[in-house]
Design an enzyme around this catalytic site. Structure first.
Site, PDB file in Angstrom:
ATOM      1  N   CYS A 185       0.901  -1.151   0.153  1.00 57.61           N
ATOM      2  CA  CYS A 185       0.142  -0.022  -0.017  1.00 57.61           C
ATOM      3  C   CYS A 185       0.832   1.197  -0.114  1.00 57.61           C
ATOM      4  O   CYS A 185       1.640   1.597  -1.090  1.00 57.61           O
ATOM      5  CB  CYS A 185      -0.889  -0.065   1.113  1.00 57.61           C
TER       6      CYS A 185
ATOM      7  N   HIS B 294      -3.682  -5.631   1.276  1.00 53.92           N
ATOM      8  CA  HIS B 294      -3.409  -5.927   2.509  1.00 53.92           C
ATOM      9  C   HIS B 294      -3.926  -7.531   2.867  1.00 53.92           C
ATOM     10  O   HIS B 294      -4.760  -7.809   2.126  1.00 53.92           O
ATOM     11  CB  HIS B 294      -4.174  -4.820   3.611  1.00 53.92           C
TER      12      HIS B 294
END
Length: 506
Positions: A332, A440
């Site tokens: 991310c 994630h």
């Protein structure tokens, strides 16, 4: 008739979240439909519900303990700090605005009606609600507009159990002081105390317990020992306390850069649970020596954390680690930092900034946040330590406000399935030494994690470790161990009695 009980603490990080998960597990084991609830959560660890709503990780793992899917109603207000003074306000799973602390304090009364409606909606569907407070109910400067501690207990008309951490010292002063600072009607709501994180012979506490019960009139329901269970933590306090120091005798060492605004460090719980992996959170350049993989994790403030990397010398250390042939991975915000260029015309106003340059990518920040659970498939051909993961299915979730475009020299790392359509994600270099993704929870996919760890083992000349380790089963065992310990050390029958005496129609 719905029953409820609320855990509040004498301070932050006393163990409320874990004990709430334990109660959820106990009630689930006893055949009760149970749901967790925390009206307001301040944390950078968040997750995504099946319908694409963002909520705190603590309530997600409490829902798992209760054997149910997470529902954004379990955490209607999520505060995600973006700096020392500002936070992103997430209401019912969607970004509402950014506010400073003073503005939010003034705004809170407007949330009471919505929070109560959400709580009542949830309570109508379950037999028991396990509520969790935040910090301490004795924050007298915040009392008049409280929506998460005694303010929430009053809205829900539920009894409160106070949790105190003996490991930090001063437990009896913390109990007495907290109760002394409460108004009488608030004290009357506190029906018991749990002393948490005790090490040693509990007989040493008996005289103190008798005195504190006499002084306060509130019974101590149990003394929980320090437990060696592997469960998620709500915020970065555990990193500061060095919980994740790792095991020196494990074959593979993975360094995770502890960014100032690190988010979703729960991404690495499944890695830390691997029998041959040592996790090391690092903040100084010298701590990157002798690692097998370096990871830049998620960040709530990508450009601020990128500046910190440069100022602290960590950027040079990451680049030097890469030059020495050690793989570097980004997730991310960490993925964005690994690229050539970051264009921010939305969040910080800093415009175009150079990244670390390990991936030939350009990231542009956007107004809208992507929040979704996804299934994905790793690319059919992957280089180096990633090779054994080629073609494997993975599952995870996205939480980001940017789009990253690959340039020459980078290959797509995986393909996501979104609304039945394939969408490329991530980037990997031809030698595999730089790899990034927005996904994630990637390491919760057992086959993928074992494949990449074995890839790291092969780089060291070590044989692959064949294991049937399943992270989901591992978590379930931890919930059961927690519930067993709580039944042994806490008067659960008394908690049932407390709830039954205060059950309210919804």
């Amino acid at each position: 008739m719905t029953q409820a009980v609320m855990l509040q603490g004498t301070a932050s990080d006393v163990g409320k979240s874990v004990l709430a998960a334990g109660l959820c597990r106990i009630f689930y084991q006893d055949g009760l439909r149970t749901a967790p609830f925390k009206s307001q959560n301040m944390a950078l660890n968040s997750g995504i519900t099946p319908d694409g709503k963002e909520m705190g990780r603590a309530q997600i793992f409490q829902a798992e303990a209760a054997g149910i899917m997470p529902d954004v109603r379990m955490n209607p207000v999520l505060l995600k700090p973006t700096s020392d003074r500002q936070a992103q306000i997430v209401l019912m799973g969607k970004v509402a605005t950014n506010m400073d602390a003073v503005s939010y304090h003034d705004y809170k009364p407007r949330l009471r009606e919505q929070i109560l409606a959400v709580y009542n909606s949830l309570a109508r569907e379950y037999d028991v609600i396990v509520l969790e407070g935040a910090g301490s109910p004795a924050e007298i400067n915040l009392r008049d507009r409280d929506i998460v501690n005694m303010g929430m207990a009053e809205m829900a008309q539920c009894p409160v159990i106070l949790v105190a951490d003996i490991d930090r010292g001063g437990v009896f002063a913390a109990i007495y002081g907290t109760l002394a600072l409460l108004h009488k009607q608030e004290r009357d709501r506190v029906k018991g105390v749990i002393i948490n994180k005790f090490r040693g012979d509990v007989a040493l506490l008996y005289s103190g317990i008798e005195q504190i019960e006499s002084l306060t009139g509130v019974p101590v329901l149990g003394v929980m020992p320090w437990l060696d269970v592997d469960l998620e933590d709500e915020d970065g306090v555990t990193l500061q306390n060095g919980k994740y120091k790792g095991n020196d005798d494990r074959d593979i060492t993975i360094a995770i850069v502890q960014l100032p605004h690190i988010s979703n460090f729960t991404d690495f719980n499944a890695l830390a649970a691997q029998p041959d992996v040592r996790i090391r959170y690092v903040r100084r350049p010298e701590e990157l020596a002798d690692v097998d993989l370096a990871i830049l994790p998620g960040s709530k403030n990508t450009l601020s954390d990128l500046a910190w990397l440069r100022e602290s010398g960590m950027a040079d250390a990451v680049l030097q680690t890469h030059r020495q042939g050690v793989p570097v991975m980004g997730i991310c915000g960490g993925y964005q930092m690994l690229g050539d260029t970051i264009v921010d015309e939305v969040e910080s106003g800093l415009g175009t900034q150079p990244g670390l340059g390990l991936l030939n990518t350009i990231t542009r920040f956007a107004q809208d946040k992507t929040t979704t659970q996804v299934n994905a498939t790793m690319s059919g051909e992957l280089p180096g330590w990633l090779a054994a993961a080629a073609g494997l299915p993975v599952r995870g979730y996205e939480i980001h406000m940017g789009e990253t475009v690959l340039q020459e020299g980078c290959c797509t790392a995986m393909t996501l399935q979104k609304n039945g359509c394939p969408v490329a994600d991530g980037a990997v270099t031809a030698d595999g030494l730089a790899f990034g993704t927005y996904l994630h929870g990637l390491f919760d996919s057992d086959a993928f994690t074992r494949a990449v760890v074995n890839g790291l083992r092969a780089r060291k000349g070590l044989a692959p470790w064949e294991t049937t380790f399943c992270y989901a089963e591992h978590k379930a065992r931890q919930f059961d161990l927690l519930a067993e310990a709580m039944r042994q050390h806490i008067d659960i029958d008394k908690i049932y009695t407390i709830m039954q005496q205060h059950q309210e129609p919804v």
